[in-house]
Design a protein around this motif. Structure first.
Motif, PDB file in Angstrom:
ATOM      1  N   GLU A 208      30.296  40.922  41.186  1.00 46.04           N
ATOM      2  CA  GLU A 208      29.703  39.547  41.376  1.00 46.04           C
ATOM      3  C   GLU A 208      29.372  39.253  40.486  1.00 46.04           C
ATOM      4  O   GLU A 208      29.071  37.725  39.928  1.00 46.04           O
TER       5      GLU A 208
ATOM      6  N   LYS B 128      31.041  38.458  37.337  1.00 47.30           N
ATOM      7  CA  LYS B 128      31.836  37.619  37.531  1.00 47.30           C
ATOM      8  C   LYS B 128      30.937  36.164  36.927  1.00 47.30           C
ATOM      9  O   LYS B 128      31.461  35.228  36.207  1.00 47.30           O
TER      10      LYS B 128
ATOM     11  N   LYS C 118      31.304  33.672  33.489  1.00 52.51           N
ATOM     12  CA  LYS C 118      30.927  32.446  33.941  1.00 52.51           C
ATOM     13  C   LYS C 118      30.092  31.328  32.920  1.00 52.51           C
ATOM     14  O   LYS C 118      30.552  30.676  32.485  1.00 52.51           O
TER      15      LYS C 118
ATOM     16  N   TRP D 142      35.152  33.716  30.610  1.00 52.27           N
ATOM     17  CA  TRP D 142      35.717  33.508  31.804  1.00 52.27           C
ATOM     18  C   TRP D 142      37.308  32.791  31.783  1.00 52.27           C
ATOM     19  O   TRP D 142      38.331  33.010  31.722  1.00 52.27           O
TER      20      TRP D 142
ATOM     21  N   ARG E  57      39.153  38.867  31.033  1.00 49.26           N
ATOM     22  CA  ARG E  57      39.511  38.025  32.622  1.00 49.26           C
ATOM     23  C   ARG E  57      40.541  39.525  32.943  1.00 49.26           C
ATOM     24  O   ARG E  57      39.988  40.165  34.128  1.00 49.26           O
TER      25      ARG E  57
ATOM     26  N   ILE F 192      37.915  42.934  33.361  1.00 50.67           N
ATOM     27  CA  ILE F 192      36.825  42.167  34.317  1.00 50.67           C
ATOM     28  C   ILE F 192      37.727  42.650  35.679  1.00 50.67           C
ATOM     29  O   ILE F 192      37.931  43.444  37.018  1.00 50.67           O
TER      30      ILE F 192
END
Length: 393
Positions: free
Chosen positions: A259, A262, A266, A271, A277, A280
């Motif tokens: 988390e 992420k 961003k 992102w 992505r 991820i």
């Protein structure tokens, strides 16, 4: 294999979540969520909060003062603590040496050592690795010679994590040179305030002293501090290592750090890059797969089956995941992850960080620090050989 949680287990999770939310100090959670420097006080403050609730030894049976939770309940407790931003419990006391004392120690040792571990009052260190004994742990050379009612210990341990804070240390020592190397090892508990014990911190590139050297120069250790039988320490060490390698997998911390990755992606504008992505997403799939592997073991335990001996497999995959999320965080920030400003690791730092995002300050040092994970606790190359022999046959 049933991986669904029962209504009772879900209710237990809610109970843990509410308690952690009410009792975890906000300043500690802020440091954990942002990878800032945790002090000894931070780690011990949380340990004592858990200890006062009877949850520092959350894996302990009721007969030794633990909550007596099932394997699934222990997993849910670890998950809720990690996601809330609680520091990892320093494992050397409650997770590692305590089960050995319970299983192989005598009643007097139970009464003497377990209460201080359960309360968080006593900080334990681990004395396994030596300059010439890492993955080949059976080659330890630190000597313990029996002299009447005590042992005289001479030698050196290294890579002792947080040893500068240690009050007691559990050590593998050589008490015999006859037969196979494994047969001459004993398990000894040593007071680190004893005359002749010297702790020398090893300063790392990022300025931290996470690991230490510990020297023993004619240290007198009462014979009553021997756990179990003399020359049977290798058996006890293997019992402990299964706890260590499962602990290293740390799937719940990986979920929390995913988390964070992420959030960084961003904030840094990557992102929206489909290729990034994808990376991820691949990491998230690996984390879910690791969690399924953990739950598979728990499911087997819950149903009374004997799970595969896969502690080494958990260690391999867990350590690789830790390296990958640290790498992706650094890649997300690009060149802004590179400057090293040691003061920026402190909570509340008000200086200027290149790029203006202080959250990037720990990224490079975390990346380099995580290179250790595939080496410590038994290197992954050695672990793969063990898995091949014991699991695959």
């Amino acid at each position: 294999m049933d991986l669904a949680f029962t209504p009772e287990e879900l209710a237990f999770r809610d109970q843990i979540r509410s308690w952690v939310k009410a009792n975890l100090p906000a300043d500690i959670a802020h440091k954990v969520h942002n990878a800032l420097r945790l002090s000894r006080d931070d780690m011990q403050r949380w340990a004592k909060i858990l200890g006062s609730k009877g949850w520092l030894g959350y894996g302990w049976p009721k007969e030794f003062g633990g909550p007596g939770w099932t394997a699934v309940q222990k997993h849910l407790f670890e998950e809720e603590c990690a996601l809330a931003g609680a520091p990892r419990i320093v494992p050397f006391g409650p997770v590692m040496v305590a089960p050995v004392i319970m299983a192989f120690g005598n009643a007097e040792q139970h009464q003497r050592f377990l209460p201080g571990i359960a309360s968080g009052e006593v900080w334990w260190s681990q004395g396994y690795s030596e300059p010439g004994s890492g993955s080949d742990l059976a080659s330890v050379k630190t000597r313990a010679e029996r002299q009447g009612d005590h042992y005289l210990v001479n030698g050196q341990k290294t890579w002792t994590t947080l040893g500068q804070y240690g009050e007691w240390i559990f050590c593998l020592v050589r008490t015999s040179t006859e037969g196979k190397p494994q047969t001459g090892i004993s398990f000894l508990l040593i007071d680190m305030k004893s005359p002749g014990v010297t702790v020398r911190p090893i300063k790392l590139l990022d300025g931290e002293c996470e690991v230490n050297e510990v020297f023993f120069d004619n240290v007198k250790v009462p014979a009553e501090n021997l756990i179990g039988e003399e020359n049977k320490g290798w058996t006890y060490a293997k019992h402990l290592l299964s706890h260590e390698r499962t602990n290293i997998a740390d799937v719940n911390r990986a979920k929390r750090e995913l988390e964070r990755l992420k959030r960084i992606a961003k904030a840094e504008g990557v992102w929206d890059d489909a290729r990034f992505r994808d990376q991820i997403a691949l990491l998230e799939v690996d984390i879910v797969a690791l969690e399924m592997l953990v739950l598979r073991v728990l499911s087997a335990e819950k149903s009374g089956k004997n799970p595969l001996d896969i502690a080494g497999l958990l260690k391999i995959k867990g350590s690789e995941i830790q390296q990958r999320y640290a790498e992706l965080m650094m890649l997300a920030a690009g060149p802004f992850s590179l400057p090293f400003i040691e003061e920026a690791m402190e909570a509340g730092w008000q200086g200027n960080f290149p790029g203006g995002v202080v959250a990037n300050a720990p990224l490079a040092s975390t990346y380099f620090n995580m290179r250790k994970t595939t080496i410590y606790g038994g290197s992954n190359e050695v672990q793969r050989n063990i898995v091949a022999q014991t699991v695959l046959g």
